[in-house]
Design a protein around this motif. Structure first.
Motif, PDB file in Angstrom:
ATOM      1  N   HIS A  45       0.821  -1.218   0.000  1.00 31.07           N
ATOM      2  CA  HIS A  45       0.000   0.000   0.000  1.00 31.07           C
ATOM      3  C   HIS A  45       0.858   1.272   0.000  1.00 31.07           C
ATOM      4  O   HIS A  45       0.317   2.386   0.091  1.00 31.07           O
TER       5      HIS A  45
ATOM      6  N   LEU B 152      -7.075   3.785   5.344  1.00 28.42           N
ATOM      7  CA  LEU B 152      -8.402   3.261   4.992  1.00 28.42           C
ATOM      8  C   LEU B 152      -8.344   2.080   4.027  1.00 28.42           C
ATOM      9  O   LEU B 152      -9.007   1.062   4.257  1.00 28.42           O
ATOM     10  N   PRO B 153      -7.560   2.149   2.913  1.00 23.26           N
ATOM     11  CA  PRO B 153      -7.496   0.975   2.030  1.00 23.26           C
ATOM     12  C   PRO B 153      -6.866  -0.244   2.714  1.00 23.26           C
ATOM     13  O   PRO B 153      -7.228  -1.393   2.432  1.00 23.26           O
TER      14      PRO B 153
ATOM     15  N   ASP C 278      -9.592  -1.734   4.847  1.00 24.56           N
ATOM     16  CA  ASP C 278     -10.550  -2.454   3.987  1.00 24.56           C
ATOM     17  C   ASP C 278     -10.087  -3.896   3.771  1.00 24.56           C
ATOM     18  O   ASP C 278     -10.876  -4.831   3.747  1.00 24.56           O
ATOM     19  N   GLU C 279      -8.768  -4.046   3.629  1.00 27.25           N
ATOM     20  CA  GLU C 279      -8.197  -5.370   3.381  1.00 27.25           C
ATOM     21  C   GLU C 279      -8.141  -6.207   4.667  1.00 27.25           C
ATOM     22  O   GLU C 279      -8.528  -7.376   4.676  1.00 27.25           O
TER      23      GLU C 279
ATOM     24  N   GLY D 190     -11.921  -6.765   6.225  1.00 24.92           N
ATOM     25  CA  GLY D 190     -12.984  -7.053   5.254  1.00 24.92           C
ATOM     26  C   GLY D 190     -13.962  -8.137   5.678  1.00 24.92           C
ATOM     27  O   GLY D 190     -15.123  -8.131   5.279  1.00 24.92           O
TER      28      GLY D 190
ATOM     29  N   ASN E 218     -18.563  -7.652   9.555  1.00 25.31           N
ATOM     30  CA  ASN E 218     -19.668  -6.796   9.114  1.00 25.31           C
ATOM     31  C   ASN E 218     -20.211  -5.921  10.242  1.00 25.31           C
ATOM     32  O   ASN E 218     -21.253  -5.294  10.105  1.00 25.31           O
TER      33      ASN E 218
ATOM     34  N   LYS F  88     -17.621  -0.071  11.681  1.00 23.92           N
ATOM     35  CA  LYS F  88     -17.784   1.120  10.856  1.00 23.92           C
ATOM     36  C   LYS F  88     -16.576   2.025  11.115  1.00 23.92           C
ATOM     37  O   LYS F  88     -16.234   2.290  12.272  1.00 23.92           O
TER      38      LYS F  88
ATOM     39  N   ASN G 180     -13.308   8.509   8.926  1.00 22.66           N
ATOM     40  CA  ASN G 180     -12.024   9.195   8.766  1.00 22.66           C
ATOM     41  C   ASN G 180     -12.155  10.619   9.327  1.00 22.66           C
ATOM     42  O   ASN G 180     -12.482  11.561   8.632  1.00 22.66           O
TER      43      ASN G 180
END
Length: 291
Positions: A16, A81-82, A85-86, A89, A92, A95, A98
């Motif tokens: 990343h 953030l990315p 996400d990984e 993931g 669920n 939340k 940012n």
């Protein structure tokens, strides 16, 4: 993904293009025993909502999500953030927003995200901003049960110091006004990547329903506490005279009215004596204004 494995972390961050920010005080946990224990002792459980401040790469977030009903994570660094996400993931019930925790509307967020739930805060705080974040969380009187945080060892000693001991500072009194602090466990500097220059301690603040003392003016109470500790090596009498711009004779009258010895040093005072002192300062000011 084993987020406490150094090679996994380095591979993840490398893919990343992520580099650590000294300005944000970023150190990621690589000791696999710390986060599960933090989540457990921090009160993450079914039916409980957790606010996490600063997710890093999600090591603590994942442990919280496995135990709690829902996790709301406030992360200031958009570069993470990315990565999150990984790493998160599969969950669920998380939340991520940012935002800067000191600028976000926490009462509105709690009402929106955790209706009908008991709420706790659990976080690995950046050391440079520990006290401002803790005091902001406490002063807002949020509907939360506790705050469990990892802080610098010296900060933990000061925050959790028993009143009357040498380690006491203004933050000790302020934290104890709003909560009951407790040391949970120690974390060595080798538990992080990159390793910081200091060891850490996990503490929990159990939030009071009502403060342990009653004061007519909270703002004045904290002003008096800060003023008393503004010159640590001096007596309360000298420190208050200078911090509140009061004549020495007036301060001596105030101490007498509050039942505080003229020779007392700030770390020797009880919560009740600080309360009496702030009440006496308020009474003196009212009387002076009438004259």
């Amino acid at each position: 993904m084993k987020l406490s494995n150094i090679s996994v972390i380095k591979d993840l961050l490398g893919r990343h293009g992520f580099t650590f920010s000294k300005a944000l005080g970023q150190n990621f946990l690589i000791n696999p025993t710390v986060c599960p224990r933090m989540a457990e002792e921090g009160g993450a459980a079914p039916g409980v909502g957790v606010i996490e401040i600063g997710a890093g790469i999600g090591v603590l977030t994942a442990e919280l999500a496995q135990r709690a009903e829902k996790v709301l994570c406030i992360e200031i660094d958009s570069r993470l953030l990315p990565i999150l996400d990984e790493t998160l993931g599969e969950y669920n019930n998380i939340k991520i927003i940012n935002e800067d925790v000191l600028k976000v509307d926490l009462p509105a967020l709690i009402a929106q995200e955790f209706p009908g739930m008991e709420v706790v805060v659990c976080a690995n705080l950046p050391y440079y901003i520990t006290s401002p974040i803790l005091m902001d969380l406490l002063e807002q009187r949020l509907p939360i049960r506790s705050i469990t945080v990892m802080v610098q060892k010296e900060a933990a000693q000061r925050i959790c110091a028993p009143l009357g001991s040498r380690e006491v500072g203004a933050v000790t009194v302020a934290v104890r006004y709003f909560s009951e602090p407790k040391v949970l466990f120690q974390v060595s500097r080798g538990s992080f990547l990159p390793a910081p220059d200091v060891d850490s301690t996990v503490i929990r603040l159990d939030v009071h329903q009502e403060p342990p003392v009653s004061v007519p003016d909270e703002t004045l109470f904290f002003q008096v506490v800060r003023g008393a500790f503004s010159q640590r090596r001096k007596t309360v009498s000298n420190s208050l005279s200078s911090a509140l711009s009061l004549p020495k004779a007036a301060v001596n009258q105030i101490l007498e009215a509050a039942g505080v010895p003229l020779t007392a040093r700030p770390e020797q005072l009880s919560m009740e004596e600080f309360a009496a002192l702030s009440t006496a300062v308020g009474n003196w000011k009212k009387a002076a204004n009438r004259e």
